[in-house]
Motif scaffolding. Sequence first.
Motif, PDB file in Angstrom:
ATOM      1  N   THR A 142       5.150  -2.003 -24.125  1.00 23.38           N
ATOM      2  CA  THR A 142       4.835  -0.638 -24.573  1.00 23.38           C
ATOM      3  C   THR A 142       3.572  -0.581 -25.425  1.00 23.38           C
ATOM      4  N   SER A 143       3.041  -1.754 -25.806  1.00 22.60           N
ATOM      5  CA  SER A 143       1.840  -1.787 -26.647  1.00 22.60           C
ATOM      6  C   SER A 143       0.923  -2.916 -26.204  1.00 22.60           C
ATOM      7  N   VAL A 144      -0.368  -2.644 -26.222  1.00 24.55           N
ATOM      8  CA  VAL A 144      -1.380  -3.670 -25.973  1.00 24.55           C
ATOM      9  C   VAL A 144      -2.340  -3.668 -27.156  1.00 24.55           C
ATOM     10  N   ILE A 145      -2.535  -4.833 -27.746  1.00 24.38           N
ATOM     11  CA  ILE A 145      -3.465  -4.976 -28.873  1.00 24.38           C
ATOM     12  C   ILE A 145      -4.655  -5.796 -28.403  1.00 24.38           C
ATOM     13  N   TRP A 146      -5.822  -5.164 -28.425  1.00 25.01           N
ATOM     14  CA  TRP A 146      -7.047  -5.824 -28.003  1.00 25.01           C
ATOM     15  C   TRP A 146      -7.660  -6.550 -29.195  1.00 25.01           C
ATOM     16  N   SER A 147      -7.769  -7.852 -29.066  1.00 19.85           N
ATOM     17  CA  SER A 147      -8.347  -8.656 -30.132  1.00 19.85           C
ATOM     18  C   SER A 147      -9.432  -9.557 -29.548  1.00 19.85           C
ATOM     19  N   ILE A 148     -10.415  -8.907 -28.950  1.00 17.99           N
ATOM     20  CA  ILE A 148     -11.482  -9.648 -28.270  1.00 17.99           C
ATOM     21  C   ILE A 148     -12.821  -9.471 -28.975  1.00 17.99           C
ATOM     22  N   GLY A 149     -12.761  -9.104 -30.259  1.00 16.43           N
ATOM     23  CA  GLY A 149     -13.971  -9.128 -31.062  1.00 16.43           C
ATOM     24  C   GLY A 149     -14.634  -7.791 -31.275  1.00 16.43           C
ATOM     25  N   PHE A 150     -15.887  -7.893 -31.706  1.00 17.13           N
ATOM     26  CA  PHE A 150     -16.691  -6.728 -32.074  1.00 17.13           C
ATOM     27  C   PHE A 150     -18.088  -6.877 -31.480  1.00 17.13           C
ATOM     28  N   GLY A 151     -18.733  -5.749 -31.297  1.00 15.92           N
ATOM     29  CA  GLY A 151     -20.131  -5.737 -30.915  1.00 15.92           C
ATOM     30  C   GLY A 151     -20.980  -5.234 -32.074  1.00 15.92           C
ATOM     31  N   VAL A 152     -22.288  -5.244 -31.887  1.00 15.65           N
ATOM     32  CA  VAL A 152     -23.204  -4.745 -32.910  1.00 15.65           C
ATOM     33  C   VAL A 152     -23.834  -3.443 -32.436  1.00 15.65           C
ATOM     34  N   ASP A 153     -24.199  -2.613 -33.377  1.00 16.77           N
ATOM     35  CA  ASP A 153     -24.826  -1.333 -33.052  1.00 16.77           C
ATOM     36  C   ASP A 153     -25.866  -1.014 -34.124  1.00 16.77           C
ATOM     37  N   TYR A 154     -27.102  -1.305 -33.805  1.00 19.91           N
ATOM     38  CA  TYR A 154     -28.207  -1.031 -34.730  1.00 19.91           C
ATOM     39  C   TYR A 154     -29.128   0.064 -34.179  1.00 19.91           C
ATOM     40  N   ARG A 155     -28.578   0.940 -33.360  1.00 19.98           N
ATOM     41  CA  ARG A 155     -29.428   1.972 -32.753  1.00 19.98           C
ATOM     42  C   ARG A 155     -30.055   2.873 -33.797  1.00 19.98           C
ATOM     43  N   TRP A 156     -29.411   2.985 -34.958  1.00 21.30           N
ATOM     44  CA  TRP A 156     -29.938   3.826 -36.024  1.00 21.30           C
ATOM     45  C   TRP A 156     -31.179   3.204 -36.674  1.00 21.30           C
ATOM     46  N   ALA A 157     -31.371   1.906 -36.489  1.00 23.22           N
ATOM     47  CA  ALA A 157     -32.529   1.219 -37.070  1.00 23.22           C
ATOM     48  C   ALA A 157     -33.650   1.217 -36.040  1.00 23.22           C
ATOM     49  N   GLU A 158     -34.546   2.185 -36.165  1.00 22.06           N
ATOM     50  CA  GLU A 158     -35.616   2.355 -35.174  1.00 22.06           C
ATOM     51  C   GLU A 158     -36.801   1.472 -35.540  1.00 22.06           C
ATOM     52  N   LEU A 159     -36.548   0.174 -35.506  1.00 23.40           N
ATOM     53  CA  LEU A 159     -37.542  -0.828 -35.865  1.00 23.40           C
ATOM     54  C   LEU A 159     -37.479  -1.960 -34.846  1.00 23.40           C
ATOM     55  N   PRO A 160     -38.602  -2.609 -34.543  1.00 24.95           N
ATOM     56  CA  PRO A 160     -38.609  -3.690 -33.546  1.00 24.95           C
ATOM     57  C   PRO A 160     -38.109  -5.005 -34.143  1.00 24.95           C
ATOM     58  N   LEU A 161     -36.795  -5.064 -34.413  1.00 27.64           N
ATOM     59  CA  LEU A 161     -36.219  -6.207 -35.126  1.00 27.64           C
ATOM     60  C   LEU A 161     -35.186  -6.964 -34.310  1.00 27.64           C
ATOM     61  N   PHE A 162     -34.963  -6.577 -33.050  1.00 20.43           N
ATOM     62  CA  PHE A 162     -33.785  -7.058 -32.342  1.00 20.43           C
ATOM     63  C   PHE A 162     -34.141  -7.722 -31.024  1.00 20.43           C
TER      64      PHE A 162
END
Length: 418
Positions: free
Chosen positions: A337-357
């Motif tokens: 009745t329940s599924v728990i996803w524990s496969i990590g996290f991603g990154v989101d730096y879209r708000w940082a409009e700089l050529p750093l990535f």
Amino acid sequence: MKPSHVEVAVIGGGQAGLSISWYLKKAGIEHVVFERHRVVNEWRSARWDSFCLVTPNWQCRLPGFPYDGVEPDGFMLRDDIVSYLDRYVASFEPPLMEHTHVKRLRKLPGGHFEIDTSAGTWHANQVVIATGGYQIPTVPRSAERLPDSILQLHSSNYRNPASLPAGEVLVVGTGQSGCQIAEDLHREGRKVHLAVGTAPRAPRRYRGREVTDWLTESGYYAIPIDKHPQGEAVRDKTNHYLSGRDGGKEIDLRQFALEGMRLYGRMKDIAGSTMQFEPDLRRNLDSADASYLNIRAAVDRYIAEAGIDAPLEPAYTPVWQPDVDPTELDVTASNITSVIWSIGFGVDYRWAELPLFDGRGHPVHKRGISVMPGVYFLGLPWQNTWGSGRFADVGLDAQFLIDRIAARVAQPATTLAA
């Protein structure tokens, strides 16, 4: 009124942002710390009720605020961690702007940075991005094909077994969170199914001591990434699973299987109510054991080289082996009745409009110093050593950055603009 222009803007109010703020305040450098929620929000809101550290309390050594409790070799529970961090904030009163969402970061002509926030627009000469490496919960799009009757949660939203509907539970992923949540459910008598990935496991105690002590004493935790045998690849490695519960212990998925937990390989796909798995359960269990044994072997070498008298321990023997590698599970027929996803996290730096990535959206940096002068990162996994991003050594990374920040403060404005 707070100024709209500061020397340094710190984005993120977790342990990384607080650590650099401590150094900035000590140096007398004007700054502000933007936190989208309440300070140290992740520890308050994204940990389950029984969560505890997997590293001993003595490793909690934020700048100017080492652990001062009565259990240095214990493992703080979630509420104790929050209390520790709240007391840290009270100890030096950083210039916090809580509940302030940073929407956009960009560089202006002339060298200043513009930070567009929910509390107005700010300008800064330098910026420290301290939002950490675990930002966006990962859930596969295939999850959308599961029946609507099944509750689906990311591990960051799990709280306790009682919060889930009656029935069996599938946990997908065996990093630290997945294994500990599976254990939490298992201990409460819930029937648990666990999709086992490629995460490694670690011993808790070996040859008479906590393994953390051995690895610290041997110098492993101080190895910088540019000298690590795995190099940059170590940043993508999943953390070893073990537990701080009950005074600290190992997690052995094979033992869970003996006790009735159902194990599968990595999740492959979903077809209707059928979960499909890779035929790699045995390989993944063996790989986790290999990491476990490698750590023991490293401790053995250190003990031998240092001439330390330490008790011997019996060889490791697996307590359970799967007869087959199961490749399918009908969640409806199994009363899941329940599924728990524990496969990590991603990154989101879209708000940082700089050529750093880079091409994956990850920061390009050297010990937190970005490719753009005046912009720094702090709190990233393996920013410099194993302890980077953790309570153990985030303060050392902050100390490294403060010298660069202070040196830039001392430069003439004409030099900075150039």
